[in-house]
Design an enzyme around this catalytic site. Structure first.
Site, short mmCIF file in Angstrom:
data_model
loop_
_atom_site.label_atom_id
_atom_site.label_comp_id
_atom_site.label_asym_id
_atom_site.label_seq_id
_atom_site.Cartn_x
_atom_site.Cartn_y
_atom_site.Cartn_z
CD GLU A 131 -5.32 0.42 5.97
OE1 GLU A 131 -5.65 1.29 5.15
OE2 GLU A 131 -4.17 0.31 6.42
CB SER A 188 2.06 6.97 4.52
OG SER A 188 0.97 6.36 5.17
CB SER A 244 3.39 -2.96 5.31
OG SER A 244 3.20 -2.04 6.36
CD GLN A 250 -2.51 1.27 2.69
OE1 GLN A 250 -1.88 1.00 3.71
NE2 GLN A 250 -3.76 1.63 2.70
N GLY A 251 0.85 2.00 -1.08
CA GLY A 251 1.64 3.23 -1.18
C GLY A 251 0.76 4.45 -1.00
C1 LIG Z 1 3.36 -0.69 11.36
C2 LIG Z 1 2.92 0.34 10.36
C3 LIG Z 1 2.63 -0.07 9.08
C4 LIG Z 1 2.25 0.88 8.12
N1 LIG Z 1 2.02 0.44 6.84
C5 LIG Z 1 1.70 1.34 5.90
C6 LIG Z 1 1.54 0.92 4.55
O1 LIG Z 1 1.69 -0.25 4.21
N2 LIG Z 1 1.25 1.86 3.62
C7 LIG Z 1 1.07 3.16 3.94
O2 LIG Z 1 0.75 3.94 3.06
N3 LIG Z 1 1.22 3.60 5.22
C8 LIG Z 1 1.53 2.71 6.19
N4 LIG Z 1 1.72 3.14 7.49
C9 LIG Z 1 1.66 4.58 7.76
C10 LIG Z 1 0.47 4.99 8.59
O3 LIG Z 1 -0.71 4.93 7.84
C11 LIG Z 1 0.79 6.42 9.06
O4 LIG Z 1 1.90 6.30 9.96
C12 LIG Z 1 -0.37 7.07 9.77
O5 LIG Z 1 -1.39 7.35 8.84
C13 LIG Z 1 0.03 8.37 10.49
O6 LIG Z 1 0.72 9.23 9.65
P1 LIG Z 1 2.15 9.88 10.07
O7 LIG Z 1 3.01 8.77 10.55
O8 LIG Z 1 2.62 10.68 8.90
O9 LIG Z 1 1.85 10.81 11.30
P2 LIG Z 1 1.28 12.31 11.27
O10 LIG Z 1 0.17 12.39 10.28
O11 LIG Z 1 2.44 13.24 11.11
O12 LIG Z 1 0.68 12.44 12.71
C14 LIG Z 1 1.50 12.67 13.87
C15 LIG Z 1 0.59 12.78 15.09
O13 LIG Z 1 -0.28 13.92 14.96
C16 LIG Z 1 -1.64 13.53 15.11
N5 LIG Z 1 -2.50 14.29 14.20
C17 LIG Z 1 -2.22 14.63 12.92
N6 LIG Z 1 -3.25 15.30 12.38
C18 LIG Z 1 -4.22 15.39 13.35
C19 LIG Z 1 -5.53 15.95 13.42
N7 LIG Z 1 -6.07 16.57 12.37
N8 LIG Z 1 -6.23 15.84 14.56
C20 LIG Z 1 -5.68 15.19 15.66
N9 LIG Z 1 -4.44 14.66 15.66
C21 LIG Z 1 -3.73 14.73 14.52
C22 LIG Z 1 -1.65 12.06 14.70
O14 LIG Z 1 -2.75 11.37 15.23
C23 LIG Z 1 -0.32 11.57 15.27
O15 LIG Z 1 -0.44 11.28 16.62
C24 LIG Z 1 2.11 2.24 8.47
C25 LIG Z 1 2.40 2.65 9.77
C26 LIG Z 1 2.80 1.72 10.71
C27 LIG Z 1 3.10 2.21 12.09
#
Ligand SMILES: Cc1cc2nc3c(=O)[nH]c(=O)nc-3n(C[C@H](O)[C@H](O)[C@H](O)COP(=O)(O)OP(=O)(O)OC[C@H]3O[C@@H](n4cnc5c(N)ncnc54)[C@H](O)[C@@H]3O)c2cc1C
Length: 385
Positions: A246, A131, A163, A128-129
């Site tokens: 999902e 993020s 992932s 899944q691409g």
């Molecule tokens: C084990 C694992 C597997 C993953 N696999 C995939 C994958 O296969 N493909 C893929 O595309 N992604 C994947 N991800 C990514 C995952 O979807 C993102 O990490 C997640 O969506 C959060 O985005 P971020 O890490 O950029 O954090 P950010 O968006 O930067 O958020 C940081 C913090 O700020 C908070 N925050 C941000 N905006 C708001 C708001 N509007 N209101 C309240 N709080 C807020 C968030 O809740 C978080 O606590 C994976 C992540 C993990 C941990």
């Protein structure tokens, strides 16, 4: 709300139990969690066994290669396979649980015929691409560009936390096809072959030591326009379908796995004397009630999606929010039962599971975002500024 199973569903359960009892003892041991190529081979071999026995894509529509079973039968399948200790979907996760169902719901007949059978047979793995470094929770801020050139899109940008990227054949990829449009409107959903020139996969190491996800760099990667699922610039709507699978159904089998872990934990507490601690016993009892409630919630969500044509609804956010929190509480309780030595011994599966449970309140949408969704879309509270 009727949560009881019908006679036909119980019959289905009985046949599945018999099949599992016959095949599981002959399975080879699971490969190391670090060895992704071996894990891919193991996971796809299991998928092939399910396919040959008629259990692959149970709840997918028959014209998408599935068995057209009810979502409730799928739930029974998840419950029984987990209870029996069958292999988990593993590397087949994205293909089976959200890319495949999205293509089944939104793809053309040609797209369904091309991509769905290999997922069901375990021949092809998806990742899944979605993020990007600056587009996680704020997914619509994604910047990976796709510029039309004849019959292809030329894609450049970067994805992160992808992932299974190391072992995937296909990627469900979100790209910006109209940079001038409002940010939710200029996005498209593409199926990108992972062996296309211009793709660089750089594995990232998790806290638990595994390289289960990666950074993916895209440098003028050509993706055929026919690989777009849904209309150009209508990718946000298609993405909502992907995310509802999902969050709504992809994790439900794991609830049963957590209940199995909880039973094992109670047995360990009885063995090592921690069971005499009334506070700990109460904690384990509360977790038991939480997982039972989550299973009921799942049944309710699935019942709802049966009525609304198979795409899970917004209730998935309630499930995802509660499930990921309770899963972490389970491993905190495990640390108390096992004591400091057992809990932090990295050679033990529980220690690794505990570390990976920390990711659950982030992966597939953070808890804060699920709370926002529940507040705005279920409770009808005003949107934040
Ligand atoms: C084990 C694992 C597997 C993953 N696999 C995939 C994958 O296969 N493909 C893929 O595309 N992604 C994947 N991800 C990514 C995952 O979807 C993102 O990490 C997640 O969506 C959060 O985005 P971020 O890490 O950029 O954090 P950010 O968006 O930067 O958020 C940081 C913090 O700020 C908070 N925050 C941000 N905006 C708001 C708001 N509007 N209101 C309240 N709080 C807020 C968030 O809740 C978080 O606590 C994976 C992540 C993990 C941990």
């Amino acid at each position: 709300m009727d949560l009881a199973y019908t006679e036909a569903e119980e019959e289905f359960r009985g046949r599945l139990r018999e099949w599992l009892a016959a095949v599981l003892p002959g399975l080879p041991p699971k490969p190391s969690p670090d060895d992704w190529p071996a894990r891919r081979a193991y996971d796809t071999a299991w998928q092939r066994m399910l396919y040959d026995a008629g259990y692959a894509g149970l709840h997918w529509p028959a014209d998408a290669g599935g068995r057209g079973a009810t979502p409730t039968q799928h739930l029974i399948f998840l419950e029984e396979t987990e209870k029996a200790g069958a292999p988990y979907v593993g590397a087949n996760f994205v293909g089976l649980l959200h890319a495949g169902p999205t293509i089944a719901a939104e793809g053309t007949a040609e797209q369904r015929a091309r991509w769905l059978p290999p997922v069901l047979r375990g021949d092809e793995i998806w990742c899944q691409g979605f993020s990007e470094p600056d587009a996680g929770s704020d997914l619509a801020a994604l910047r990976t560009r796709a510029v039309r050139d004849g019959d292809d899109y030329v894609v450049s940008g970067q994805k992160i936390w992808t992932s299974h990227a190391e072992v995937a054949d296909w990627c469900e990829l979100l790209v910006r096809t109209d940079p001038g449009a409002p940010k939710h409107r200029g996005i498209s959903w593409l199926a990108m072959p992972m062996d296309a020139p211009g793709i660089t996969v750089r594995p990232l190491r998790t806290l638990a030591g595994s390289t289960e996800f990666a950074e993916v760099f895209l440098d003028e990667v050509r993706v055929p326009v026919r690989n777009r699922v849904g209309a150009e610039n209508d990718g946000w709507r298609v993405t909502m379908v992907t995310l509802s699978f999902e969050r709504g159904t992809a994790f439900v089998g794991e609830v049963v796995a957590c209940r199995r872990t909880l039973d094992a934990l109670a047995a360990e507490a009885r063995r090592n004397g921690r069971w005499d601690d009334a506070v700990l016993r109460r904690r384990l009892g509360r977790l038991n009630a939480e997982f039972r409630a989550l299973w009921r919630l799942t049944q309710w969500n699935v019942g709802e999606s049966e009525r609304t044509g198979g795409v899970p609804g917004i209730g998935g956010s309630v499930f995802k929010l509660r499930y990921s929190g309770v899963r972490q509480e389970l491993y905190e309780a495990a640390a108390e039962v096992l004591g400091a030595e057992g809990a932090f011994d990295l050679d033990r599966e529980w220690a690794l599971d505990r570390l990976s449970s920390l990711s659950y309140t982030i992966a597939a949408g953070t808890s804060q975002i699920q709370r926002n969704i529940v507040a705005e879309r279920i409770l009808g509270l005003p949107k934040g500024r």
